[in-house]
Design a protein around this motif. Structure first.
Motif, PDB file in Angstrom:
ATOM      1  N   THR A  67       6.228   5.569   9.697  1.00 35.29           N
ATOM      2  CA  THR A  67       7.301   4.588   9.496  1.00 35.29           C
ATOM      3  C   THR A  67       7.268   4.041   8.061  1.00 35.29           C
ATOM      4  N   PHE A  68       8.443   3.993   7.445  1.00 39.94           N
ATOM      5  CA  PHE A  68       8.594   3.456   6.079  1.00 39.94           C
ATOM      6  C   PHE A  68       9.802   2.521   6.056  1.00 39.94           C
ATOM      7  N   ASP A  69       9.792   1.585   5.109  1.00 36.86           N
ATOM      8  CA  ASP A  69      11.003   0.783   4.912  1.00 36.86           C
ATOM      9  C   ASP A  69      12.138   1.682   4.417  1.00 36.86           C
ATOM     10  N   LEU A  70      11.776   2.566   3.478  1.00 34.43           N
ATOM     11  CA  LEU A  70      12.798   3.396   2.828  1.00 34.43           C
ATOM     12  C   LEU A  70      12.348   4.849   2.787  1.00 34.43           C
ATOM     13  N   VAL A  71      13.257   5.736   3.164  1.00 34.92           N
ATOM     14  CA  VAL A  71      13.002   7.171   3.018  1.00 34.92           C
ATOM     15  C   VAL A  71      14.068   7.721   2.065  1.00 34.92           C
TER      16      VAL A  71
ATOM     17  N   GLY B  45       8.304  -4.311  -3.129  1.00 29.91           N
ATOM     18  CA  GLY B  45       7.326  -4.445  -2.042  1.00 29.91           C
ATOM     19  C   GLY B  45       7.607  -3.581  -0.823  1.00 29.91           C
ATOM     20  N   TRP B  46       8.646  -2.742  -0.892  1.00 35.71           N
ATOM     21  CA  TRP B  46       8.979  -1.892   0.258  1.00 35.71           C
ATOM     22  C   TRP B  46       7.989  -0.725   0.352  1.00 35.71           C
TER      23      TRP B  46
ATOM     24  N   ALA C  30      12.846   5.413   9.283  1.00 31.43           N
ATOM     25  CA  ALA C  30      13.211   4.465   8.228  1.00 31.43           C
ATOM     26  C   ALA C  30      13.682   3.176   8.873  1.00 31.43           C
ATOM     27  N   THR C  31      13.032   2.060   8.560  1.00 33.96           N
ATOM     28  CA  THR C  31      13.411   0.806   9.198  1.00 33.96           C
ATOM     29  C   THR C  31      14.509   0.072   8.419  1.00 33.96           C
ATOM     30  N   ARG C  32      14.497   0.225   7.062  1.00 29.37           N
ATOM     31  CA  ARG C  32      15.500  -0.517   6.291  1.00 29.37           C
ATOM     32  C   ARG C  32      16.611   0.378   5.737  1.00 29.37           C
ATOM     33  N   ALA C  33      16.242   1.576   5.253  1.00 27.92           N
ATOM     34  CA  ALA C  33      17.299   2.450   4.702  1.00 27.92           C
ATOM     35  C   ALA C  33      16.809   3.874   4.499  1.00 27.92           C
ATOM     36  N   MET C  34      17.790   4.773   4.473  1.00 27.72           N
ATOM     37  CA  MET C  34      17.547   6.153   4.061  1.00 27.72           C
ATOM     38  C   MET C  34      18.530   6.439   2.928  1.00 27.72           C
TER      39      MET C  34
ATOM     40  N   ARG D 206      20.457   2.919  -9.304  1.00 28.56           N
ATOM     41  CA  ARG D 206      20.159   1.496  -9.559  1.00 28.56           C
ATOM     42  C   ARG D 206      21.061   0.598  -8.708  1.00 28.56           C
ATOM     43  N   ILE D 207      22.323   0.998  -8.557  1.00 26.87           N
ATOM     44  CA  ILE D 207      23.245   0.212  -7.719  1.00 26.87           C
ATOM     45  C   ILE D 207      22.745   0.184  -6.272  1.00 26.87           C
ATOM     46  N   VAL D 208      22.354   1.358  -5.764  1.00 22.37           N
ATOM     47  CA  VAL D 208      21.865   1.411  -4.380  1.00 22.37           C
ATOM     48  C   VAL D 208      20.645   0.506  -4.238  1.00 22.37           C
ATOM     49  N   ALA D 209      19.727   0.582  -5.200  1.00 23.22           N
ATOM     50  CA  ALA D 209      18.517  -0.252  -5.111  1.00 23.22           C
ATOM     51  C   ALA D 209      18.893  -1.734  -5.063  1.00 23.22           C
ATOM     52  N   SER D 210      19.812  -2.165  -5.930  1.00 20.85           N
ATOM     53  CA  SER D 210      20.222  -3.587  -5.936  1.00 20.85           C
ATOM     54  C   SER D 210      20.816  -3.974  -4.596  1.00 20.85           C
ATOM     55  N   ASN D 211      21.657  -3.100  -4.056  1.00 22.82           N
ATOM     56  CA  ASN D 211      22.313  -3.425  -2.785  1.00 22.82           C
ATOM     57  C   ASN D 211      21.325  -3.443  -1.625  1.00 22.82           C
ATOM     58  N   LEU D 212      20.314  -2.580  -1.701  1.00 23.70           N
ATOM     59  CA  LEU D 212      19.306  -2.595  -0.646  1.00 23.70           C
ATOM     60  C   LEU D 212      18.448  -3.850  -0.726  1.00 23.70           C
ATOM     61  N   ILE D 213      18.025  -4.184  -1.926  1.00 23.48           N
ATOM     62  CA  ILE D 213      17.061  -5.285  -2.079  1.00 23.48           C
ATOM     63  C   ILE D 213      17.736  -6.648  -1.859  1.00 23.48           C
TER      64      ILE D 213
END
Ligand SMILES: Cc1cc2nc3c(=O)[nH]c(=O)nc-3n(C[C@H](O)[C@H](O)[C@H](O)COP(=O)(O)OP(=O)(O)OC[C@H]3O[C@@H](n4cnc5c(N)ncnc54)[C@H](O)[C@@H]3O)c2cc1C
Length: 452
Positions: free
Chosen positions: A4-8, A27-28, A131-135, A323-330
């Motif tokens: 299990t990971f936050d992000l894959v 911290g993910w 993936a618990t938070r995003a793929m 970078r946009i995806v990272a900002s939107n995820l975080i």
């Protein structure tokens, strides 16, 4: 087994790296998967190795252009096998360097093919990743399938960039930027080169007038550029390949030692089993909303060449979308992408470059403009390097003075275009642009004369 990971993240190129490193820093827990050596297309099989070859060709070309003008280029030549070995000093260390870095950063890597099994799980070589938070799908692009009989005889750009010896003759199928760049390198290295392009408009994303001039330059170099030449079959004949195409005056039959795919790239989604993941997609890529989130599976985002966005398939765009995806995820969905003022270059010799609106786009959008265009081959900056094909077309909006688009063919156009990208990005007017005291004599100082 399930991990299990936050992000894959699927992919390890520019888009994937931008997302993975930012989320890890936040911290993910992050897993990154690539079916090929880690590093992605640009670093291993695209921009970077290509530019090593282009710069070597440029060194030879620079001396040859000044033959009879004070430089004696006798005996100057590309040593192809040595050049390819030199190129590998850039590409070979990349996967190991990156995996070591990611291990230090705490990103877990899987070198295998990723495949969705359901909307929250990805299978990697017998292990399930949850993936618990995003793929994030950052799977890039691959050469499109060719509807040509004998397409299996065509080599891809990956192979061209690693040919251990230069074949005496090459035929490139398609007239996009990869074909033109490879043609210019191979011709400088001594190969007999042909480009076959199916309609009358190669390099369709660039200024039409400058493309015409580049086609003339390419022909003057000895490359046989055939337009309206639709390739039908490729057959092996006596250790070579016979390429047959429908041309404007009837059938074209050409023999070559190697046939290269230069007919475009498509999102590389076939191995991902996206339907099992509930991820809507088309031939143009993963369908995403303005935040680069899948329109059908909210756990999934996509970035780079495989995402169906308005962004061109270029490395800076892949990194930007990552970078946009990272900002939107975080921080939650809040950033959307804008694709104005993205410079694009064909690394021929001389290079062709463009940023902002082309004339046909401005017309289609009903934007009023004045075109400042000229053949600049008699300007000192071209003459002193012996370049006889150069020109520009800069579009300025009359009412505001805003620079709308800039299109350049000529020495170092690949660098100069960045000045226009800056001006368009910051909304600098043509008058203000002219006031800047550029270092002289540089290609940059020419730009002041291109906006008036
Ligand atoms: C010959 C060539 C020259 C180029 N020159 C330039 C240039 O000069 N300037 C420029 O800006 N751009 C250039 N490009 C385009 C540029 O390389 C791409 O736009 C950029 O690399 C895209 O990055 P990305 O992160 O979207 O995908 P990529 O870097 O392609 O990474 C995607 C990765 O996903 C992996 N993958 C795919 N499917 C799976 C799966 N199911 N499981 C696991 N892994 C998977 C792939 O193996 C790949 O490594 C060039 C491309 C080519 C081919």
């Amino acid at each position: 087994m399930i991990e299990t990971f936050d992000l894959v993240v699927i992919g390890s190129g520019s888009a994937a790296q931008a997302v993975a490193s930012r989320c890890r820093k936040a911290g993910w827990t992050v897993a990154m998967i690539d079916k090929r050596p880690f590093g992605g297309t640009c670093a291993l099989r695209g921009c970077d190795p290509k530019k090593v070859l282009v710069d070597a060709a440029a060194a030879v070309d620079a001396a040859r252009l000044l033959a009879g003008k004070g430089v004696r280029p006798d005996g100057l030549a590309i040593d192809w096998p040595t050049l390819i070995r030199f190129k590998r000093t850039f590409t070979d260390p990349v996967p190991e360097h990156l995996t070591a870095k990611w291990a230090r950063d705490g990103i877990v890597t899987f070198q295998t093919t990723a495949r969705f099994v359901d909307p929250a799980h990805i299978e990697v070589g017998g292990t399930l990743l949850h993936a618990t938070r995003a793929m994030v799908i950052a799977a890039g692009a691959r050469p499109m399938d060719l509807a040509i009989e004998g397409h299996e005889h065509v080599i891809t750009s990956d192979r061209f960039l690693d040919l251990p010896s230069l074949p005496p003759s090459l035929t490139l199928v398609g007239g996009g930027y990869i074909s033109f760049e490879f043609a210019h390198v191979a011709a400088r290295a001594g190969a007999k080169v042909t480009i076959l392009h199916r309609d009358d408009r190669p390099l369709a994303e660039f200024d039409a007038g400058l493309v015409e001039r580049l086609v003339s330059r390419t022909r003057a170099l000895g490359v046989d550029v055939r337009l309206n030449a639709d390739v039908r079959t490729i057959q092996p004949v006596d250790g070579r390949y016979r390429v047959m195409a429908d041309g404007p005056g009837g059938s074209i039959v050409l023999d070559a030692d190697v046939v290269v795919h230069g007919a475009g790239r498509v999102p590389d989604l076939d191995t991902l089993a996206l339907d099992a993941g509930g991820v809507r997609h088309s031939r143009d890529g993963v369908a995403v909303n303005a935040y680069l989130q899948s329109v059908s599976n909210p756990l999934v985002y996509a970035a780079g060449d495989c995402a169906d966005t308005d962004g061109p398939a270029l490395t800076p765009v892949a990194g930007y979308e990552g970078r946009i995806v990272a900002s939107n995820l975080i921080e939650g969905n809040h950033v959307t992408a804008g694709y104005d003022a993205i410079p694009s270059v064909v690394y021929t010799l001389p290079p062709l470059a463009g940023v902002g609106l082309r004339e046909d786009e401005a017309r289609a959008q009903g934007v009023s403009f004045v075109s400042h265009h000229e053949n600049s081959s008699n300007w000192q900056s071209s003459r002193r390097v012996g370049e006889t094909f150069s020109g520009f077309n800069v579009l300025v909006e009359p009412a505001s003075g805003r620079i709308l688009g800039a299109h350049l063919l000529g020495p170092r156009a690949d660098e100069t275009i960045n000045l226009f990208a800056l001006a368009i990005h910051l909304g600098v007017s043509a008058d203000r642009f002219k006031e800047i005291l550029w270092a002289y004599p540089t290609l940059g100082s020419d730009t002041a004369y291109m906006v008036s």
